[in-house]
Design a protein around this motif. Structure first.
Motif, PDB file in Angstrom:
ATOM      1  N   PHE A 171       0.840  -1.201   0.000  1.00  0.00           N
ATOM      2  CA  PHE A 171       0.000   0.000   0.000  1.00  0.00           C
ATOM      3  C   PHE A 171       0.876   1.253   0.000  1.00  0.00           C
ATOM      4  CE2 PHE A 171      -2.501   3.423   1.625  1.00  0.00           C
ATOM      5  CZ  PHE A 171      -3.813   3.171   1.252  1.00  0.00           C
ATOM      6  N   GLU A 177       3.102   1.567  -3.320  1.00  0.00           N
ATOM      7  CA  GLU A 177       2.315   1.915  -4.502  1.00  0.00           C
ATOM      8  C   GLU A 177       1.792   3.347  -4.425  1.00  0.00           C
ATOM      9  OE1 GLU A 177      -0.642  -1.147  -5.083  1.00  0.00           O
ATOM     10  OE2 GLU A 177       0.897  -2.702  -5.054  1.00  0.00           O
ATOM     11  N   ALA A 178       1.403   3.792  -3.231  1.00  0.00           N
ATOM     12  CA  ALA A 178       0.935   5.167  -3.068  1.00  0.00           C
ATOM     13  C   ALA A 178       2.078   6.154  -3.319  1.00  0.00           C
ATOM     14  CB  ALA A 178       0.338   5.369  -1.681  1.00  0.00           C
ATOM     15  N   LYS A 232      -0.714   3.134 -10.521  1.00  0.00           N
ATOM     16  CA  LYS A 232      -2.158   3.063 -10.737  1.00  0.00           C
ATOM     17  C   LYS A 232      -2.651   1.645 -10.985  1.00  0.00           C
ATOM     18  CE  LYS A 232      -2.802   7.597 -10.912  1.00  0.00           C
ATOM     19  NZ  LYS A 232      -2.453   8.156  -9.639  1.00  0.00           N
ATOM     20  N   GLY A 253      -4.059  -0.024  -6.659  1.00  0.00           N
ATOM     21  CA  GLY A 253      -4.600   0.771  -7.755  1.00  0.00           C
ATOM     22  C   GLY A 253      -5.641  -0.002  -8.542  1.00  0.00           C
ATOM     23  N   SER A 285       5.547  -2.914  -8.793  1.00  0.00           N
ATOM     24  CA  SER A 285       4.984  -2.933  -7.445  1.00  0.00           C
ATOM     25  C   SER A 285       5.651  -4.002  -6.598  1.00  0.00           C
ATOM     26  CB  SER A 285       3.473  -3.180  -7.520  1.00  0.00           C
ATOM     27  OG  SER A 285       2.955  -3.486  -6.256  1.00  0.00           O
ATOM     28  N   TRP A 336      -6.958   5.062   0.310  1.00  0.00           N
ATOM     29  CA  TRP A 336      -6.120   5.077  -0.894  1.00  0.00           C
ATOM     30  C   TRP A 336      -6.225   6.435  -1.576  1.00  0.00           C
ATOM     31  CZ3 TRP A 336      -2.267   2.626  -3.042  1.00  0.00           C
ATOM     32  CH2 TRP A 336      -2.017   2.798  -4.395  1.00  0.00           C
ATOM     33  N   PRO A 337      -5.101   7.033  -1.974  1.00  0.00           N
ATOM     34  CA  PRO A 337      -3.713   6.583  -1.878  1.00  0.00           C
ATOM     35  C   PRO A 337      -2.926   7.236  -0.730  1.00  0.00           C
ATOM     36  CG  PRO A 337      -3.824   8.273  -3.533  1.00  0.00           C
ATOM     37  CD  PRO A 337      -5.227   8.130  -2.952  1.00  0.00           C
ATOM     38  N   SER A 338      -3.557   7.640   0.323  1.00  0.00           N
ATOM     39  CA  SER A 338      -2.845   8.262   1.439  1.00  0.00           C
ATOM     40  C   SER A 338      -2.383   7.208   2.434  1.00  0.00           C
ATOM     41  CB  SER A 338      -3.760   9.265   2.152  1.00  0.00           C
ATOM     42  OG  SER A 338      -3.153   9.722   3.333  1.00  0.00           O
TER      43      SER A 338
END
Length: 189
Positions: A44, A47-48, A53, A58, A107, A182-184
Motif C-alpha cells: 500500500f 504503490e501510493a 495506478k 490501484g 509494485s 487510498w492513496p494516502s
C-alpha cells in the motif's frame, strides 16, 4: 477506497476494503503477517508513494480484486446478488491483472526493495541478512535507470511512512484496525 488492516490474532491479520459503489472485499487471513508491518501494508505504502495506478491497490480501486480478495459474505446483498457480484469481480480483476503491464511487476520489485532496505537498519548482520541484501542489489540492478531514480526519490517518504505505520500497527490490540484511505498512507479515524 478505505483499506482496513485488522489485527485478527497474535500472528494473524485480515483486510477489508470498502469501495464506493462496489462490493466490499475481504481477505481473511491475509498472508505475510509481520509484527512490525504486514506485507500488504508495505505494498500500500510503496504503490501510493510511487503513484502506481495498476499495482495491487490501484487495480482494486479501479474495480479489481488483485486475484486474492473476495466479496464479503453477508451484508445488504442477497446470496444470488452476492454470487453475481463475485463473478463480475473476478472477471474485472482478471482483466485488470492482465493489463497491469510493468507497473504490476514494479509494485512487487519496489515493495521488496523498500522492505529489505527499511528492515536492514534494525537487523543484525547474519548470513541471511547478507543474502537478502545481495538479492536486493540484484533486483535493483534489473530496474531501468528511471525506475531506480523513481525509487530513490521516494525512499525518505516510504521509510517515514513505514516508521509511522509500524508504530501504529504494533500498538494495535487484537481486533483493532488501522484504516488507510487510498492513496494516502495516513491513518484515518
Amino acid at each position: 477506497m478505505k483499506v482496513h488492516f485488522i489485527r485478527s490474532g497474535e500472528r494473524r491479520y485480515s483486510m477489508r476494503i470498502e469501495r464506493t459503489g462496489l462490493p466490499v472485499l475481504v481477505m481473511d487471513p491475509a498472508p505475510g503477517f509481520d509484527p512490525d508491518l504486514p506485507h500488504d501494508m508495505v505494498h500500500f505504502v510503496v504503490e501510493a508513494a510511487l503513484g502506481l495506478k495498476t499495482g495491487v491497490f490501484g487495480q482494486i480501486a479501479a474495480g479489481g480484486d488483485a486475484g486474492s480478495f473476495h466479496v464479503e459474505a453477508g451484508g445488504a446483498l442477497s446470496a444470488k446478488d452476492r454470487q453475481r457480484a463475485a463473478r463480475k469481480q473476478v472477471a474485472k480483476g482478471a482483466k485488470l491483472i492482465k493489463s497491469q503491464g510493468r507497473e504490476g511487476e514494479l509494485s512487487e520489485l519496489a515493495a521488496f526493495l523498500f522492505d529489505i532496505g527499511w528492515r536492514s537498519s534494525t537487523r543484525p548482520d547474519s548470513a541471511a541478512q547478507r543474502a537478502a541484501l545481495g538479492e536486493a542489489e540484484r533486483t535493483r540492478a534489473s530496474l531501468s535507470v528511471d525506475e531506480r531514480a523513481r525509487i530513490d526519490a521516494a525512499q525518505s517518504r516510504v521509510f517515514g511512512d513505514f516508521e509511522r505505520l509500524s508504530k501504529a500497527w504494533r500498538a494495535l490490540p487484537v481486533g483493532g484496525a488501522l484504516i488507510l484511505e487510498w492513496p494516502s498512507a495516513h491513518p484515518i479515524g
